[in-house]
Motif scaffolding. Structure first.
Motif, short mmCIF file in Angstrom:
data_model
loop_
_atom_site.label_atom_id
_atom_site.label_comp_id
_atom_site.label_asym_id
_atom_site.label_seq_id
_atom_site.Cartn_x
_atom_site.Cartn_y
_atom_site.Cartn_z
N HIS A 273 0.81 -1.23 0.00
CA HIS A 273 0.00 0.00 0.00
C HIS A 273 0.84 1.27 0.00
CE1 HIS A 273 -3.49 -2.52 0.67
NE2 HIS A 273 -2.84 -3.10 1.66
N PRO A 291 -9.91 -1.23 -6.50
CA PRO A 291 -8.63 -1.81 -6.93
C PRO A 291 -7.50 -0.81 -7.10
CG PRO A 291 -10.44 -2.80 -8.17
CD PRO A 291 -11.02 -1.65 -7.40
N HIS A 292 -7.76 0.48 -6.99
CA HIS A 292 -6.71 1.47 -7.13
C HIS A 292 -5.96 1.74 -5.82
CE1 HIS A 292 -9.11 3.28 -10.76
NE2 HIS A 292 -8.56 2.10 -11.02
N HIS A 293 -6.40 1.13 -4.74
CA HIS A 293 -5.84 1.45 -3.43
C HIS A 293 -4.83 0.43 -2.92
CE1 HIS A 293 -9.82 3.78 -3.14
NE2 HIS A 293 -8.85 4.64 -3.38
N SER A 294 -4.41 -0.49 -3.79
CA SER A 294 -3.40 -1.48 -3.43
C SER A 294 -2.50 -1.70 -4.63
CB SER A 294 -4.03 -2.82 -3.02
OG SER A 294 -5.01 -2.66 -2.03
N TRP A 295 -1.22 -1.92 -4.35
CA TRP A 295 -0.31 -2.27 -5.43
C TRP A 295 -0.57 -3.70 -5.87
CZ3 TRP A 295 2.59 1.16 -7.97
CH2 TRP A 295 2.86 2.39 -7.34
N ASN A 296 -0.59 -3.89 -7.17
CA ASN A 296 -0.82 -5.20 -7.75
C ASN A 296 0.49 -5.73 -8.32
OD1 ASN A 296 -3.20 -6.96 -8.37
ND2 ASN A 296 -2.33 -6.87 -10.42
N SER A 313 -5.05 -5.94 -5.35
CA SER A 313 -6.05 -4.93 -5.67
C SER A 313 -7.45 -5.53 -5.65
CB SER A 313 -5.75 -4.33 -7.05
OG SER A 313 -4.50 -3.69 -7.05
N SER A 332 -4.95 -0.85 -12.21
CA SER A 332 -4.51 -0.70 -10.82
C SER A 332 -3.00 -0.45 -10.81
CB SER A 332 -4.85 -1.95 -10.00
OG SER A 332 -4.16 -3.08 -10.49
#
Length: 377
Positions: A273, A291-296, A313, A332
């Motif tokens: 994050h 899905p934009h609030h965590s690194w994938n 994500s 993401s």
């Protein structure tokens, strides 16, 4: 390497490929047997941790990414209905606990290792308990069946981090990517500033959340229905068992692997994050997690090892989805390597910031005010 395979081929490949978790688990006894009679016995004790953080990041680039997502209408219901995937995750538990106990016996009884070899052994076992054990427990505690809940709690008790069972689900998933979340690293924050804060606040938060739950039922925090008391009691029983069976060195081994395991967990939290945040709305609430609030990270090899944990994500947007149906989202934020490589990078803050800060800035291009506000919190 596999990026052009049709989705249904990838699903079939991964159905078998998830068993790759056996490699690090059996890598522990294998490293011991290869050290027998070796002139470099100490070096063999470091085998697993060396492969995980030295070889796998390179293999991630060679093996490549997995862009395939299961079809929501046809494949997802079929995959979720297959008990095979649930049994696969549950199968890790007896093997991990057996490996842990056997490793404790080897630690205290094998005379060929100096303190260097013993340190490598503890860190290697802790890496397996963190990378496989905590990853599986994370999958299980998000599910409703009591068997999965309790099995996930048992794995966390084996690394003395049972608070994660409460805080992660009821705390982290509620407050992720906001200043209220101790497991979401801030833009510009080093790993070494993040870890002490995460250890402390996640422990305290778990007790606070459980006290609030009991309070709503009219019960005191120190009540037998406080699940943290039971899980930490099981951790104490693990410690007592290792002490009675293997002496003071056995207790040292158990605590050492636990510290390594839950530290690995918190480093992964740092990676997942970093610098991302949810915007605060006019009503004072934060926007819904998406899905934009965590690194994938969609590197196939480490995703197989980690039961798709790196499709983080999707997990945060839809926490109940089982690992076999988690999706990759192109839009993401994407990590440049799998978790193993990113963990190594995070250990060196100047290198981490040189790689990740431009990615965070690029992601918030046109909204730099969001980034500056996040940095100040």
């Amino acid at each position: 390497m596999f990026e052009r395979l049709p989705s249904h081929w990838m699903i079939a490949l991964k159905k078998v490929g998830y068993w790759i978790w056996l490699i690090p688990v059996f890598g522990i006894p294998l490293s011991y047997y290869w050290s027998l009679g070796s002139a470099h016995a100490d070096a063999w004790a470091w085998l697993v941790i060396t492969v995980v953080f030295g070889v796998i990041p390179l293999l991630d680039f060679v093996v490549g990414r997995d862009p395939a997502n299961p079809d929501e209408r046809e494949e997802v219901p079929a995959l979720e209905a297959q008990g095979y995937y649930r049994l696969l995750s549950l199968a890790t538990v007896p093997l991990l606990l057996a490996m842990l106990i056997w490793s404790g016996w080897i630690f205290v009884s094998y005379p060929a290792w100096s303190w260097v070899g013993q340190l490598g052994w503890v860190l290697s076992v802790g890496t397996v308990m963190g990378a496989i054990g905590i990853t599986v427990s994370h999958e299980l505690i998000h599910k409703d069946p009591r068997l999965e809940q309790n099995t996930g709690g048992l794995l966390l008790a084996a690394v003395c981090y049972a608070g994660f069972k409460v805080e992660h689900v009821r705390g982290h998933h509620v407050h992720v990517s906001t200043p209220e979340d101790a497991s979401s690293s801030r833009f510009g924050q080093s790993l070494y500033a993040f870890l002490p804060h995460a250890y402390k606040h996640n422990f305290l938060n778990a007790w606070k959340l459980e006290a609030e739950r009991l309070g709503r039922r009219g019960l005191p925090a120190l009540h037998w229905r406080n699940e943290l008391i039971w899980w930490y009691a099981i951790s104490a029983l693990f410690l007592l068992g290792f002490t009675l069976a293997f002496g003071a060195l056995g207790a040292l081994f158990f605590l050492g692997q636990a510290v390594m395991a839950f530290t690995l967990l918190e480093i992964v939290n740092y990676v997942e994050h970093y610098g991302l945040h949810r915007r605060k709305l006019d009503n004072g609430r934060y926007e819904r997690t998406n899905p934009h609030h965590s690194w994938n990270s969609n590197f196939l090899l480490t995703n197989l090892f980690l039961f798709h944990l790196q499709r983080h994500s999707d997990h945060h947007a839809y926490a109940k989805r089982r690992y076999q149906v988690l999706r990759h989202f192109d839009d993401s934020p994407q990590l440049p390597n799998g978790y193993a490589g990113m963990i190594v990078l995070a250990l060196f803050p100047p290198l981490w910031r040189a790689v990740m800060d431009p990615k965070v800035r690029a992601y918030y291009a046109g909204e730099e005010h969001q980034l500056s506000e996040s940095q100040l919190t």
